[in-house]
Design a protein around this motif. Sequence first.
Motif, PDB file in Angstrom:
ATOM      1  N   LEU A   1       9.580  72.957  58.663  1.00  0.00           N
ATOM      2  CA  LEU A   1       9.649  71.782  58.280  1.00  0.00           C
ATOM      3  C   LEU A   1       8.761  70.914  58.831  1.00  0.00           C
ATOM      4  N   LYS A   2       8.290  71.291  59.942  1.00  0.00           N
ATOM      5  CA  LYS A   2       7.310  70.593  60.841  1.00  0.00           C
ATOM      6  C   LYS A   2       6.456  70.968  60.496  1.00  0.00           C
ATOM      7  N   ARG A   3       5.887  72.318  60.906  1.00  0.00           N
ATOM      8  CA  ARG A   3       5.140  73.155  59.831  1.00  0.00           C
ATOM      9  C   ARG A   3       4.507  72.945  58.483  1.00  0.00           C
ATOM     10  N   LEU A   4       5.613  73.093  57.795  1.00  0.00           N
ATOM     11  CA  LEU A   4       5.234  72.436  56.323  1.00  0.00           C
ATOM     12  C   LEU A   4       4.758  71.080  56.294  1.00  0.00           C
ATOM     13  N   GLY A   5       5.239  69.723  56.910  1.00  0.00           N
ATOM     14  CA  GLY A   5       4.472  68.789  56.752  1.00  0.00           C
ATOM     15  C   GLY A   5       2.811  68.736  57.435  1.00  0.00           C
TER      16      GLY A   5
ATOM     17  N   LEU B   1       0.706  69.353  54.718  1.00  0.00           N
ATOM     18  CA  LEU B   1       1.035  68.412  53.546  1.00  0.00           C
ATOM     19  C   LEU B   1      -0.228  67.791  54.421  1.00  0.00           C
ATOM     20  N   TYR B   2       0.640  67.117  55.882  1.00  0.00           N
ATOM     21  CA  TYR B   2      -0.373  66.114  55.438  1.00  0.00           C
ATOM     22  C   TYR B   2      -2.229  66.608  55.766  1.00  0.00           C
ATOM     23  N   GLY B   3      -2.235  67.082  56.410  1.00  0.00           N
ATOM     24  CA  GLY B   3      -3.622  68.014  55.565  1.00  0.00           C
ATOM     25  C   GLY B   3      -4.418  68.848  53.908  1.00  0.00           C
ATOM     26  N   ASP B   4      -4.802  69.493  53.958  1.00  0.00           N
ATOM     27  CA  ASP B   4      -4.798  69.822  52.535  1.00  0.00           C
ATOM     28  C   ASP B   4      -4.291  70.476  51.801  1.00  0.00           C
ATOM     29  N   GLY B   5      -2.568  71.019  52.492  1.00  0.00           N
ATOM     30  CA  GLY B   5      -1.513  72.151  52.090  1.00  0.00           C
ATOM     31  C   GLY B   5      -1.034  71.448  50.369  1.00  0.00           C
ATOM     32  N   VAL B   6      -0.323  72.188  50.052  1.00  0.00           N
ATOM     33  CA  VAL B   6       0.588  72.580  49.114  1.00  0.00           C
ATOM     34  C   VAL B   6       1.926  73.132  48.913  1.00  0.00           C
ATOM     35  N   ILE B   7       3.178  72.686  48.122  1.00  0.00           N
ATOM     36  CA  ILE B   7       4.112  73.148  48.574  1.00  0.00           C
ATOM     37  C   ILE B   7       4.027  75.218  48.720  1.00  0.00           C
ATOM     38  N   PRO B   8       4.778  75.481  49.201  1.00  0.00           N
ATOM     39  CA  PRO B   8       4.407  77.126  48.265  1.00  0.00           C
ATOM     40  C   PRO B   8       4.493  77.422  47.181  1.00  0.00           C
ATOM     41  N   GLY B   9       4.519  77.945  46.612  1.00  0.00           N
ATOM     42  CA  GLY B   9       5.052  78.361  45.035  1.00  0.00           C
ATOM     43  C   GLY B   9       6.380  79.244  45.403  1.00  0.00           C
ATOM     44  N   ASP B  10       6.157  79.748  46.099  1.00  0.00           N
ATOM     45  CA  ASP B  10       7.335  81.014  46.010  1.00  0.00           C
ATOM     46  C   ASP B  10       8.674  80.323  47.064  1.00  0.00           C
TER      47      ASP B  10
END
Length: 270
Positions: A247-251, A254-263
């Motif tokens: 969760l920390k890494r995802l957050g 997402l605060y950068g230019d990430g998106v929710i992984p498609g899988d």
Amino acid sequence: MSTHERPRTPTRVAVDAQALGDLYSAPAILRVVNVWDAASARVVAELPGTTAIATAGHGIAASHGYPDGEQIPLALMLDSIDRISRAAEHLPITADLDGGYGDVGETVRRAIGVGASGANIEDRMRPFAESVTLMHHAVAAGADEGVAFALNARTDALIADSSVPRADALSEAVRRGRAYIEAGATCVFVPGVLTADETRTLVSGIGDRLVSVIGLPGALTAAEYEALGVARISYGPMPQNVALTALKRLGASLYGDGVIPGDTEQLNNF
């Protein structure tokens, strides 16, 4: 199914306890991935290799904002176990009951009432006779409820005091472990990162398929522990730590230019 359906009957808990005891004594090591709420219980329960559900006391406490060590109110801990039991209603439940919350017999009775057919109880390195009595009372409480309660009696001999020589700590773990088995425990949980030689010492002293371990970074694999005669491996707060790390890494992404992984799977649908 909501988590407020299908409470376990006393007969069902008794059947689960027998099944849990059989899993401890089976040749294959009992692998339990500790859960901390209904959602994590549902995810783990649906995995093909899951044969039992183990709660993580530390994880449950943390999920409610409490530190470990019986800081969470017992009623809230039991409510969490109840929700986990209902979410994984087809599997036996072994609960983490810390040090017994002051009245281990009453705590075990209440845990059985919310679906637990076994539990970890910590000795916290209380005086030897007091610790043996604690484990005896836990087993007796189960018997009073008509349940062969699968007690995974925990001794903190290896982690309580780092100044104690390792050989002495192992000897004390064996001494306590033998006594807990004689008091009716199903298994003896000895937390800590164990080498193969240390594991052999514990299994030789306490008994084949009577020792339970924790899988921490640096520990042996489950297969290696199985080959040494260990009955159970659990993972304590580590599954929750792994989930929170993700969760920390995802957050951060997402605060950068990430998106929710498609899988990404939809795993929290109740």
